[in-house]
Design a protein around this motif. Structure first.
Motif, PDB file in Angstrom:
ATOM      1  N   ALA A  48       0.842  -1.206   0.000  1.00 34.59           N
ATOM      2  CA  ALA A  48       0.000   0.000   0.000  1.00 34.59           C
ATOM      3  C   ALA A  48       0.874   1.253   0.000  1.00 34.59           C
ATOM      4  CB  ALA A  48      -0.916  -0.017   1.222  1.00 34.59           C
ATOM      5  N   ASP A  49       1.934   1.208   0.788  1.00 34.38           N
ATOM      6  CA  ASP A  49       2.820   2.367   0.913  1.00 34.38           C
ATOM      7  C   ASP A  49       3.462   2.714  -0.444  1.00 34.38           C
ATOM      8  OD1 ASP A  49       4.085   4.177   2.929  1.00 34.38           O
ATOM      9  OD2 ASP A  49       5.901   3.283   2.081  1.00 34.38           O
ATOM     10  N   GLU A  50       3.931   1.663  -1.117  1.00 35.60           N
ATOM     11  CA  GLU A  50       4.589   1.897  -2.415  1.00 35.60           C
ATOM     12  C   GLU A  50       3.641   2.512  -3.434  1.00 35.60           C
ATOM     13  OE1 GLU A  50       6.120  -1.918  -3.472  1.00 35.60           O
ATOM     14  OE2 GLU A  50       7.767  -1.733  -2.021  1.00 35.60           O
ATOM     15  N   ARG A  51       2.359   2.166  -3.325  1.00 35.36           N
ATOM     16  CA  ARG A  51       1.401   2.659  -4.319  1.00 35.36           C
ATOM     17  C   ARG A  51       0.660   3.916  -3.872  1.00 35.36           C
ATOM     18  NH1 ARG A  51       2.907  -1.875  -4.458  1.00 35.36           N
ATOM     19  NH2 ARG A  51       3.224  -3.052  -6.371  1.00 35.36           N
ATOM     20  N   GLY A  52       1.002   4.405  -2.692  1.00 34.85           N
ATOM     21  CA  GLY A  52       0.377   5.647  -2.217  1.00 34.85           C
ATOM     22  C   GLY A  52      -1.044   5.474  -1.729  1.00 34.85           C
ATOM     23  N   TRP A  53      -1.419   4.247  -1.346  1.00 31.97           N
ATOM     24  CA  TRP A  53      -2.775   4.023  -0.813  1.00 31.97           C
ATOM     25  C   TRP A  53      -2.796   4.302   0.684  1.00 31.97           C
ATOM     26  CZ3 TRP A  53      -2.771  -1.693  -2.792  1.00 31.97           C
ATOM     27  CH2 TRP A  53      -2.811  -1.693  -4.198  1.00 31.97           C
ATOM     28  N   TRP A  54      -3.922   4.760   1.157  1.00 36.02           N
ATOM     29  CA  TRP A  54      -4.138   4.840   2.601  1.00 36.02           C
ATOM     30  C   TRP A  54      -4.402   3.445   3.157  1.00 36.02           C
ATOM     31  CZ3 TRP A  54      -3.803   8.794   6.068  1.00 36.02           C
ATOM     32  CH2 TRP A  54      -3.584  10.067   5.527  1.00 36.02           C
ATOM     33  N   VAL A  55      -3.911   3.213   4.367  1.00 37.45           N
ATOM     34  CA  VAL A  55      -4.224   1.962   5.068  1.00 37.45           C
ATOM     35  C   VAL A  55      -5.063   2.318   6.286  1.00 37.45           C
ATOM     36  CG1 VAL A  55      -3.287   0.071   6.458  1.00 37.45           C
ATOM     37  CG2 VAL A  55      -2.128   0.759   4.348  1.00 37.45           C
ATOM     38  N   ILE A  56      -6.237   1.717   6.364  1.00 37.95           N
ATOM     39  CA  ILE A  56      -7.027   1.822   7.599  1.00 37.95           C
ATOM     40  C   ILE A  56      -6.905   0.471   8.286  1.00 37.95           C
ATOM     41  CG2 ILE A  56      -9.316   2.170   8.605  1.00 37.95           C
ATOM     42  CD1 ILE A  56     -10.006   3.972   6.270  1.00 37.95           C
ATOM     43  N   SER A  57      -6.224   0.461   9.425  1.00 40.00           N
ATOM     44  CA  SER A  57      -5.982  -0.814  10.117  1.00 40.00           C
ATOM     45  C   SER A  57      -6.869  -0.894  11.353  1.00 40.00           C
ATOM     46  CB  SER A  57      -4.502  -0.905  10.515  1.00 40.00           C
ATOM     47  OG  SER A  57      -4.257  -2.134  11.157  1.00 40.00           O
ATOM     48  N   ASP A  58      -7.863  -1.756  11.262  1.00 39.97           N
ATOM     49  CA  ASP A  58      -8.825  -1.938  12.360  1.00 39.97           C
ATOM     50  C   ASP A  58      -8.252  -2.993  13.317  1.00 39.97           C
ATOM     51  OD1 ASP A  58     -10.889  -2.650  14.022  1.00 39.97           O
ATOM     52  OD2 ASP A  58     -12.340  -3.026  12.420  1.00 39.97           O
ATOM     53  N   GLU A  59      -7.819  -2.545  14.498  1.00 44.24           N
ATOM     54  CA  GLU A  59      -7.114  -3.450  15.421  1.00 44.24           C
ATOM     55  C   GLU A  59      -7.912  -3.711  16.686  1.00 44.24           C
ATOM     56  OE1 GLU A  59      -3.006  -2.115  15.670  1.00 44.24           O
ATOM     57  OE2 GLU A  59      -2.860  -2.148  13.478  1.00 44.24           O
ATOM     58  N   ILE A  60      -9.222  -3.693  16.547  1.00 43.82           N
ATOM     59  CA  ILE A  60     -10.089  -3.823  17.721  1.00 43.82           C
ATOM     60  C   ILE A  60      -9.952  -5.203  18.396  1.00 43.82           C
ATOM     61  CG2 ILE A  60     -12.142  -4.594  16.419  1.00 43.82           C
ATOM     62  CD1 ILE A  60     -12.218  -2.085  19.344  1.00 43.82           C
ATOM     63  N   TYR A  61      -9.519  -6.227  17.632  1.00 42.22           N
ATOM     64  CA  TYR A  61      -9.369  -7.575  18.228  1.00 42.22           C
ATOM     65  C   TYR A  61      -7.919  -7.913  18.556  1.00 42.22           C
ATOM     66  CZ  TYR A  61     -14.155  -8.327  16.664  1.00 42.22           C
ATOM     67  OH  TYR A  61     -15.513  -8.236  16.488  1.00 42.22           O
ATOM     68  N   ARG A  62      -7.039  -6.925  18.487  1.00 44.19           N
ATOM     69  CA  ARG A  62      -5.605  -7.233  18.576  1.00 44.19           C
ATOM     70  C   ARG A  62      -5.226  -7.976  19.863  1.00 44.19           C
ATOM     71  NH1 ARG A  62      -0.422  -5.160  19.328  1.00 44.19           N
ATOM     72  NH2 ARG A  62      -1.191  -3.653  20.827  1.00 44.19           N
ATOM     73  N   ALA A  63      -5.878  -7.623  20.959  1.00 44.07           N
ATOM     74  CA  ALA A  63      -5.529  -8.266  22.240  1.00 44.07           C
ATOM     75  C   ALA A  63      -6.022  -9.709  22.311  1.00 44.07           C
ATOM     76  CB  ALA A  63      -6.120  -7.467  23.399  1.00 44.07           C
ATOM     77  N   ILE A  64      -6.979 -10.049  21.436  1.00 46.01           N
ATOM     78  CA  ILE A  64      -7.570 -11.391  21.521  1.00 46.01           C
ATOM     79  C   ILE A  64      -6.963 -12.250  20.423  1.00 46.01           C
ATOM     80  CG2 ILE A  64      -9.724 -12.701  21.587  1.00 46.01           C
ATOM     81  CD1 ILE A  64     -11.113 -10.011  22.324  1.00 46.01           C
TER      82      ILE A  64
END
Ligand code: GLU
Length: 405
Positions: free
Chosen positions: A203-219
């Motif tokens: 995504a970074d190389e192509r200039g896209w935004w990343v929306i990272s939903d990490e609501i379950y990260r602890a589980i």
């Protein structure tokens, strides 16, 4: 004339173009239906809701009560109280980001944060890649922003996860962003550090935004917690991290989520929110502050809850392991079992038919896979008492056998 009759007779309402294509949230609808059936006396096992069944830990409840008594009953800054944004920024900085309170906007739940981000970043003519299956609301939020959600189907042989080459194959010159979610709702799959890094790099190389939903990260049942985008992103220039207290701290009803984003975007989201909900509820913000700053008590309650989710996950897997032909995604995080019960053909909608029969004939509520654009599958939540989870899984397996007979 009753209000309802008057409502039915009202022909004045026609949906605006904003919501003409809007579908009601299937996850919310299933849990509302299960609750209604239970209220009517049916002994329905509710494995539809993606909601921890634990009480919010006592130290958090007490902190909110104290805050109310101390006067936390008025408006706060739209973007949230400073101590909470500081605590969020501190945690994020520990994970590898360079995060200041100015990057943080607290909202009325991570759902609002996701909406704020989509609405501020995307618009007409833009395309947004959504690894699929994904949580039902991503598609609708992107569409509400008048952008086009582009489902990118994951590989069933690899936990329905996507790879950079799959994203690239679905991209056009109108692609503006990608939504990531690990651990994943609805599959329970977790991206490894390398997998997540590769997607973000792409995504970074192509200039896209990343929306990272990490609501379950602890589980997460392997490496706890799962990798955050902040740990692997080469730059945070086009990164929006979304998180909240709902899942890790059993605080769904308190409605507290947040975004961590570049300053300019954070300001835009604050402005948007200033015209919609203003600040998140003040007592809830103080409860979230207690959750994030009282480390010892918080870690103890998260460990206890994750241990219990793991026990249930193991119990579910033990039941379905007796059915080698029943295809599932190996549940590595969150609290969902994703199982294939038919073909991914929207005109057949096997998952919806299966979910309907499971509810009507076996009194177990689950969510049809069509909610996540995979109509051959169903999602079962194991955020419920273990006996219900085991019994619900057995009934699911029984119905699956019946449908194959
Ligand atoms: N995220 C949960 C679920 O997928 C809660 C319900 C919702 O907001 O969609 O079931």
């Amino acid at each position: 004339m009753s209000l309802l009759a008057g409502h039915r007779a009202n022909r004045a309402f026609a949906p605006s173009s904003n919501i003409a294509q809007l579908r009601e949230s299937a996850t919310i609808a299933v849990s509302a239906r299960a609750k209604a059936l239970r209220a009517a006396g049916r002994p329905v096992i509710d494995l539809g809701a993606g909601e921890p069944d634990f009480d919010t830990p006592e130290f958090i409840r007490r902190a909110a009560q104290r805050a109310i008594d101390a006067g936390a009953t008025r408006y706060t800054a739209t973007e949230g109280i400073l101590p909470l944004r500081e605590a969020i920024a501190r945690r994020a900085t520990e994970m590898g980001g360079d995060v200041a309170p100015a990057h943080v906007v607290v909202s009325t739940g991570s759902k609002q944060s996701l909406f704020n981000a989509c609405f501020c970043l995307f618009g007409e003519g833009d395309e947004v890649l959504i690894p699929t299956p994904s949580w039902t609301s991503y598609y609708e939020m992107v569409a509400l922003a008048r952008a086009t959600p582009v489902p990118v189907y994951g590989d069933a042989a690899a936990g329905l996860k996507v790879t950079p080459s799959m994203l690239e194959a679905a991209a056009t010159d109108r692609t503006r962003g990608v939504m990531l979610n690990s651990p994943c709702n609805p599959t329970g799959a977790v991206y490894t550090r390398d997998e997540l890094a590769a997607l973000i790099e792409c995504a970074d190389e192509r200039g896209w935004w990343v929306i990272s939903d990490e609501i379950y990260r602890a589980i997460s049942y392997g490496n706890t917690p799962a990798t955050s985008a902040l740990e692997v992103a080469p730059s945070a220039e086009r990164l929006v991290l979304v998180d909240g207290v709902a899942k890790a701290y059993a605080m769904t009803g308190w409605r507290i989520g947040w975004t961590i984003a570049p300053r300019e975007l954070a300001s835009a989201m604050t402005a948007l929110q200033s015209h919609t909900t203003s600040n998140a509820a003040a007592p809830s913000q103080h409860a979230a502050l207690a959750a994030l700053t009282n480390r010892e008590a918080a870690d103890a309650s998260i460990s206890a809850m994750v241990a219990e989710f793991r026990r249930r996950r193991d119990a579910v897997v033990a039941v379905v392991q007796g059915e080698p032909d029943l295809e599932i995604v190996e549940p590595e995080g969150a609290f969902y079992l994703f199982a294939r019960v038919g073909e991914d053909d929207p005109s057949r909608d096997d998952g919806a038919r299966f979910a309907r029969r499971l509810l009507e004939e076996h009194e177990v509520a689950i969510v049809p896979g069509s909610a996540f654009l995979t109509p051959g599958w169903v999602r079962m939540s194991y955020a419920a008492p273990i006996d219900d989870v085991i019994e619900g899984t057995r009934r699911l397996v029984r119905l699956w056998r019946e449908t194959r007979a």
